[in-house]
Design a protein around this motif. Structure first.
Motif, mmCIF file in Angstrom:
data_model
loop_
_atom_site.group_PDB
_atom_site.id
_atom_site.type_symbol
_atom_site.label_atom_id
_atom_site.label_comp_id
_atom_site.label_asym_id
_atom_site.label_seq_id
_atom_site.Cartn_x
_atom_site.Cartn_y
_atom_site.Cartn_z
ATOM 1 N N TRP A 108 0.825 -1.211 0.000
ATOM 2 C CA TRP A 108 0.000 0.000 0.000
ATOM 3 C C TRP A 108 0.858 1.259 0.000
ATOM 4 N N ARG A 109 2.017 1.213 0.667
ATOM 5 C CA ARG A 109 2.912 2.369 0.639
ATOM 6 C C ARG A 109 3.423 2.626 -0.772
ATOM 7 N N VAL A 110 3.756 1.553 -1.505
ATOM 8 C CA VAL A 110 4.211 1.709 -2.883
ATOM 9 C C VAL A 110 3.101 2.292 -3.742
ATOM 10 N N ILE A 111 1.865 1.797 -3.566
ATOM 11 C CA ILE A 111 0.734 2.314 -4.341
ATOM 12 C C ILE A 111 0.502 3.785 -4.040
ATOM 13 N N ALA A 168 0.821 6.876 -6.633
ATOM 14 C CA ALA A 168 -0.373 7.657 -6.963
ATOM 15 C C ALA A 168 -0.254 9.115 -6.532
ATOM 16 N N PHE A 169 0.642 9.414 -5.603
ATOM 17 C CA PHE A 169 0.711 10.772 -5.043
ATOM 18 C C PHE A 169 0.914 11.852 -6.102
ATOM 19 N N VAL A 185 -1.732 14.960 -7.011
ATOM 20 C CA VAL A 185 -1.354 16.377 -6.920
ATOM 21 C C VAL A 185 -1.630 17.093 -8.236
ATOM 22 N N VAL A 186 -1.181 16.490 -9.353
ATOM 23 C CA VAL A 186 -1.392 17.120 -10.664
ATOM 24 C C VAL A 186 -2.880 17.198 -10.988
ATOM 25 N N GLY A 187 -3.628 16.123 -10.681
ATOM 26 C CA GLY A 187 -5.065 16.144 -10.933
ATOM 27 C C GLY A 187 -5.778 17.206 -10.111
#
Length: 277
Positions: free
Chosen positions: A26-29, A33-34, A38-40
């Protein structure tokens, strides 16, 4: 009644491993995704502030709506399929020709003297500059598009394959020859595995080059379908949401090819052999 026997540290560690693995996943996901979140979020803020007209800078929900609408209608899959077929045809041509020429250059001084000046001159020229020539020589349509994609994307494959063959350590070659390896076994067991990390890098760069030239030439070659044609046609009517949906499909296909093809090929070869981690 027997007293309960406390669990050993080893068993406690084993029982804790699945939870730790799940947390790490989950940390990798979340880390992956971070930046997209942010861009979205920044995109949505700019879109809803009205800095640009909505027709030119649509919110993500409008892009998603166009994506779903075009997908359900079968338009977007048709465009994507035609583009992928052209991409695979051109890239396959480039892969076979580029690897063969690169290996010949690395193994033969004469081949190196013949091909290296030509490749050195042709590689820096932008791929789109070749498009008018190919369209004049081979006409409009799929044939010229596939040939141009193969021609342009072959340059990085040739360069990296040639570098990889040259980078094979001389001590490996001499050791194999000392143990009685003939030319065929020397190539299969030493030269090709030693150069494979470079070849895979060249194929990755060639695929990226193929994507760039393909999308550009689809706008010029009068092909009836294709993501480049879709994006170019949407520009004429200021359908920015359709353009962004086409760009998103290009990104998804590129990511899928990277993860499902190149990453698995690396895992099966150079990572398995201990040449990469």
């Amino acid at each position: 009644m027997y007293d309960a026997v406390p669990a050993s540290p080893a068993s406690a560690t084993v029982s804790a491993i699945p939870g730790a693995t799940e947390d790490a996943r989950w940390r990798v996901i979340a880390r992956t995704a971070f930046p997209f979140v942010v861009v979205g979020g920044a995109w949505e803020i700019v879109a809803h502030l009205g800095i640009f007209p909505p027709r030119l800078f649509p919110p993500l929900e409008a892009v998603g709506s166009s994506f779903v609408r075009l997908t359900i209608a079968g338009i977007l899959p048709h465009h994507a399929l035609d583009t992928v077929v052209r991409l695979l045809a051109g890239f396959t041509l480039a892969a076979f020709a580029g690897v063969a020429i690169g290996i010949a250059m690395g193994r033969s001084r004469r081949a190196e003297d013949i091909f290296l000046p030509l490749v050195s001159i042709g590689a820096p020229i932008p791929g789109i500059a070749y498009a008018p020539l190919f369209l004049l020589w081979f006409g409009l349509g799929n044939f010229s598009t596939v040939l141009l994609v193969g021609f342009v994307s072959a340059f990085p494959i040739i360069f990296n394959t040639w570098t990889g063959v040259k980078a094979v350590k001389e001590i490996w070659v001499r050791s194999a020859q000392a143990m009685g390896a003939d030319q065929r076994r020397l190539f299969v067991k030493v030269i090709l595995p030693g150069a494979l990390p470079y070849i895979l890098t060249g194929l990755r760069l060639g695929l990226a080059q193929a994507w760039r030239i393909l999308v550009g030439v689809e706008m010029l070659a009068a092909v009836p379908w294709g993501l480049g044609w879709l994006i170019f046609g949407a520009r004429e009517f200021l359908n920015t949401d359709v353009m962004l949906a086409g760009i998103a499909v290009i990104a998804v296909i590129g990511l899928a090819l990277e993860k499902l093809v190149f990453q698995r090929l690396e895992q099966f070869t150079v990572v398995r052999w201990g040449m990469m981690t």
